[in-house]
Design a protein around this motif. Structure first.
Motif, short mmCIF file in Angstrom:
data_model
loop_
_atom_site.label_atom_id
_atom_site.label_comp_id
_atom_site.label_asym_id
_atom_site.label_seq_id
_atom_site.Cartn_x
_atom_site.Cartn_y
_atom_site.Cartn_z
N ALA A 441 11.19 22.18 87.27
CA ALA A 441 11.45 20.74 87.30
C ALA A 441 11.54 20.19 85.89
N GLU A 442 10.64 20.66 85.01
CA GLU A 442 10.66 20.21 83.61
C GLU A 442 12.00 20.57 82.95
N ARG A 443 12.41 21.82 83.15
CA ARG A 443 13.67 22.28 82.53
C ARG A 443 14.88 21.56 83.14
N SER A 444 14.80 21.31 84.46
CA SER A 444 15.89 20.62 85.14
C SER A 444 16.10 19.23 84.54
N LEU A 445 14.98 18.55 84.26
CA LEU A 445 15.09 17.19 83.68
C LEU A 445 15.68 17.25 82.27
N ILE A 446 15.28 18.27 81.51
CA ILE A 446 15.82 18.40 80.15
C ILE A 446 17.32 18.67 80.19
N VAL A 447 17.76 19.48 81.17
CA VAL A 447 19.20 19.74 81.34
C VAL A 447 19.93 18.43 81.64
N LYS A 448 19.32 17.60 82.49
CA LYS A 448 19.94 16.31 82.84
C LYS A 448 20.03 15.39 81.61
N LEU A 449 18.94 15.39 80.81
CA LEU A 449 18.94 14.56 79.59
C LEU A 449 19.98 15.07 78.60
N LYS A 450 20.12 16.39 78.55
CA LYS A 450 21.09 17.01 77.64
C LYS A 450 22.51 16.63 78.05
N THR A 451 22.77 16.68 79.37
CA THR A 451 24.10 16.30 79.89
C THR A 451 24.40 14.84 79.58
N GLU A 452 23.36 14.01 79.68
CA GLU A 452 23.53 12.56 79.49
C GLU A 452 23.70 12.18 78.03
N CYS A 453 22.89 12.81 77.15
CA CYS A 453 22.83 12.35 75.76
C CYS A 453 23.21 13.39 74.71
N GLY A 454 23.51 14.60 75.14
CA GLY A 454 23.92 15.61 74.16
C GLY A 454 22.78 16.49 73.69
N TYR A 455 23.16 17.57 72.98
CA TYR A 455 22.20 18.59 72.55
C TYR A 455 21.15 18.03 71.61
N GLN A 456 21.58 17.14 70.71
CA GLN A 456 20.67 16.61 69.69
C GLN A 456 19.45 15.93 70.33
N PHE A 457 19.69 15.28 71.47
CA PHE A 457 18.62 14.52 72.15
C PHE A 457 17.51 15.45 72.63
N THR A 458 17.88 16.66 73.06
CA THR A 458 16.89 17.54 73.73
C THR A 458 16.52 18.77 72.91
N SER A 459 17.10 18.94 71.72
CA SER A 459 16.85 20.19 70.97
C SER A 459 15.35 20.38 70.70
N LYS A 460 14.66 19.28 70.35
CA LYS A 460 13.22 19.39 70.05
C LYS A 460 12.41 19.64 71.32
N LEU A 461 12.87 19.05 72.43
CA LEU A 461 12.16 19.27 73.70
C LEU A 461 12.27 20.73 74.11
N GLU A 462 13.45 21.31 73.91
CA GLU A 462 13.63 22.73 74.23
C GLU A 462 12.79 23.59 73.30
N GLY A 463 12.65 23.12 72.03
CA GLY A 463 11.81 23.83 71.06
C GLY A 463 10.36 23.90 71.50
N MET A 464 9.89 22.87 72.20
CA MET A 464 8.51 22.85 72.68
C MET A 464 8.28 23.96 73.71
N PHE A 465 9.26 24.14 74.60
CA PHE A 465 9.15 25.22 75.60
C PHE A 465 9.18 26.59 74.91
N THR A 466 10.01 26.70 73.88
CA THR A 466 10.10 27.96 73.14
C THR A 466 8.76 28.29 72.50
N ASP A 467 8.11 27.24 71.91
CA ASP A 467 6.79 27.46 71.29
C ASP A 467 5.76 27.95 72.29
N MET A 468 5.78 27.40 73.49
CA MET A 468 4.82 27.80 74.53
C MET A 468 5.00 29.28 74.88
#
Length: 732
Positions: A441-468
């Protein structure tokens, strides 16, 4: 072959004159006239139509076409005048029946006469451009019967009376009406229109004008619309049964004008039953009826849409500006979603998914959501609540539906960057506390945000998952290289990349010796495997599971924050500790320590410590002991878990300042991009283009754009024109 001379044949005229009987024409016409009388008297069984046709043929052939033509008109006119007198003499209801009967007889007679005079029709009439037999027969009926003074007005009044009776609920002979109106149509479109349709429409207009006034004084809006719809259906049915199909548009426009258009404003604003009342009480049927009726008139839907928009904006404004309703962010957003669902259903069920109504709904929501500066924060808190605990036990499809609804509200936000700030904070807390219910669900929402606002909007959010994910691998490596640590306390470290996670000030805290040793070993391992990196401990973001034994040997496992662990571990060596002693031993900042002790000593059912004196607030003179009487039916007890909560006013100001600071480079980048492509641009156009370019992320403040322009001029990115100070030039 024969060489005989070819002969030319020649037809010569008679040597003597052919003489026609001078009385031939009169005699022949008398035969035909007598036949027409017999046909009209319905005594044509003994006639030889072949012989009659030949007689008519011969008359035309012998140049007596004019005599035949005028004779046929005179004879038919005489008969029709007689018929008109008979029709006029008919009394009451038999008047129309007599007219219909005579019309039917005339049509039959006309067909027979046309067959007899067919040769004249095809030759003489064609060559002299006179009116053909059949149309002439209809014209004669029109002039001698329908337009006969004593029939004309009486016929119209009779027809209008019958329509009036039918409108008031009486049953009439529709077949007879159909035959009479069909007669008008057969006589020509202009006859139907002038002699019947125009007076019919005028009478209808007056009827509906009076009736609509009666209805609107006595009915509520819903009932009035039902009556209007019923009248409209009746008129359409009337046209189908006995009027010309072309009359449908005209009569329906009369009903629409008198019953809808002339009362639109009064209907939509009707007290206790108008449009707003229908919207508030989910009256889908009435709303659908209003939509279908109002769409038939000019500006009808505009009126409905304007009233709905006005109501929506007023209702939304109350919803988002009411301090009481803003106390609980989750309820605040849920109310917005409920309203959105409600109006979506109204538009799909009652308004036929009308795009203009959808647009009005969207613009209204965008208007009032942005009236509350905390909307971005509240939407993020709502998501946090759902992804933390609210979505448990819900299927994937339902999760997607909830996330899609939230994304719909997100689209309305003008300050999407503010939402991003809060969302990043809340996501960080969920990930670090392990409280997210579904990674998907978390990743699904990030995909939706990415679709809506572009990669720049979610790059740091995706980085948080990578860190985990990287942290899990790091911990496996750490324990793999230190097998001796399998006994004793277990340390789980999440290594966070500074740029990806929300910036948190490092809060001082003295960890218990057992934990501190483990932390140092991990630091050595990590820095040994990664060169050029620095580690700083964020103790305010951690959690711990500790085992505790209370008074009667009752054992529990307590899930606490790192600060709470530091406080509780002190009681292994002391029975009683004062606030000052705890503060000195842990070095936890005062505000954090007070919150920490409050959750340990003042929350009913979770009070593992006892405070003296007992009160809800923590004072610097308070002292604390372990609560030996602590009981809980669960072995595992959660105390003071890290939950996202509404920001305090200072925190809100701090977040706002951080957002404003982050906006500055974005505004500058947009100005440089625009000026690089345009080279020269005036002040107003720069403001407009920068606002447009940044709109997907936030609504840029013109004052701030002006400040950024000044800053860029100081740093030699732009310059002002020497003659026009409002004109800027790009400096390469």
């Amino acid at each position: 072959m024969s060489n005989q001379k070819k002969r030319n044949f020649q037809i010569e005229a008679f040597k003597h004159r052919v003489v026609v009987d001078p009385k031939y024409a009169d005699k022949t016409w008398q035969i035909l006239e007598r036949a027409i009388h017999q046909i009209y008297n319905q005594d044509a069984s003994g006639l030889s139509f072949e012989e009659l046709y030949r007689n008519a043929y011969n008359m035309v052939l012998h140049k007596f076409g004019e005599k035949l033509y005028t004779g046929f008109i005179t004879t038919m006119t005489a008969h029709l005048r007689e018929k008109a007198k008979l029709i006029e003499a008919a009394q009451g209801g038999s008047f129309l029946e007599e007219l219909n009967k005579k019309w039917t007889e005339h049509n039959k007679a006309l067909e027979m006469i046309r067959d007899i005079l067919m040769y004249m029709d095809r030759t003489y009439i064609e060559s002299t451009k006179k009116t053909h037999v059949h149309p002439m027969g209809l014209n004669l009926w029109r002039d001698n019967v329908v337009h006969f003074t004593k029939i004309h007005t009486r016929l119209l009044n009779t027809l209008l009376d019958l329509v009036q009776k039918e409108r008031t609920g009486e049953v009439i002979d529709r077949g007879l009406m159909r035959n009479v109106t069909k007669m008008f149509m057969d006589l020509g479109e202009s006859v139907y229109q002038d002699d019947f349709e125009k007076p019919f429409l005028e009478a209808s207009s007056e009827f509906y004008k009076v009736e609509s006034q009666e209805f609107i004084e006595s009915c509520d809006c819903g009932d009035y619309l039902k009556k209007a719809e019923k009248r409209l259906t009746e008129e359409i049915d009337r046209v189908a049964n006995y009027l010309d199909a072309k009359s449908e548009e005209k009569i329906t426009s009369v009903v629409e004008r008198e019953m809808i258009a002339n009362h639109m404003q009064r209907l939509v604003h009707m007290e206790n039953s108008g449009l707003v009342n229908m919207l508030l009480n989910d009256k889908y049927e009435d709303l659908g009826r209003m939509y279908n009726l109002f769409r038939r008139v000019t500006n009808g839907l505009v009126t409905v849409r304007d009233v709905m928009t006005s109501h929506l904006r007023e209702m939304g404004k109350q919803l988002v500006t009411d301090p009481e309703k803003s106390k609980d962010p989750v309820e605040f957003v849920q109310r917005l979603l409920d309203e959105r669902d409600k109006y979506d259903k109204i538009i799909s069920t009652a308004f036929g998914n009308d795009k203009t109504f959808q647009n009005a709904l969207n613009s209204s929501f965008e208007y009032f959501i942005n009236l509350n500066a905390r909307s971005p924060e509240f939407i993020s808190l709502f998501i946090d609540d759902k992804l933390r605990k609210g979505l448990k036990g819900i299927g994937e499809e339902d999760v997607e539906v909830i996330l899609d609804k939230v994304m719909m509200l997100f689209r309305y936000l003008q300050e999407k960057d503010v939402f991003e700030k809060y969302y990043k904070q809340h996501l960080a807390k969920r990930l670090l506390s392990g409280k997210t219910v579904s990674d998907d669900a978390e990743r699904s929402l990030i995909v939706k945000l990415k679709t809506e606002c572009g990669y720049q909007f979610t790059s740091k959010l995706e980085g948080m998952f990578t860190d985990m994910k990287t942290s899990e691998d790091t911990m496996r490596g750490f324990y793999g290289s230190h097998p001796e640590l399998s006994e004793g306390p277990t340390l789980i470290v999440q290594v966070l990349t500074t740029g990806s996670w929300p910036t948190q000030p490092a809060v001082p805290c003295n960890l218990p010796a057992e934990v501190s040793v483990l932390c140092e070993k991990f630091r050595s391992y990590y820095l040994g495997t990664h060169t050029g990196r620095r580690l700083s401990w964020q103790t305010n973001m951690g959690t711990a599971d500790i085992k505790a034994v209370f008074g009667k040997g009752q054992k529990h496992e307590l899930n606490v924050s790192t600060f709470q662990m530091c406080v509780l571990m002190l009681f292994n060596n002391s029975d009683r500790l004062s606030y000052k002693e705890i503060e000195q031993a842990t070095e936890i900042p005062s505000s954090d320590l007070k919150r920490c002790l409050q959750s340990l000593a003042c929350v009913k059912g979770k009070n593992v410590l006892k405070k003296e004196p007992m009160s809800k607030d923590i004072g610097e003179e308070d002292s604390f002991v372990v609560n030996d009487k602590f009981t809980c039916k669960f072995y595992k007890v959660k105390i003071g878990t890290v939950v996202a909560q509404k920001e305090t006013e200072p925190e809100k100001q701090e977040t706002r300042q951080r957002v404003e600071e982050d906006r500055k480079p974005q505004i500058e980048a947009a100005i440089v991009r625009i000026m690089k492509s345009r080279k020269v641009l005036d002040h107003n156009n720069i403001i407009a283009e920068v606002t447009k370019q940044l709109q997907p992320r936030f609504l840029a403040n013109p004052t701030e754009i002006k400040k950024r322009i000044e800053s860029l001029i100081e740093r030699d990115f732009l310059e002002r024109d020497n003659t026009d100070r409002k004109l800027y030039r790009y400096l390469a």
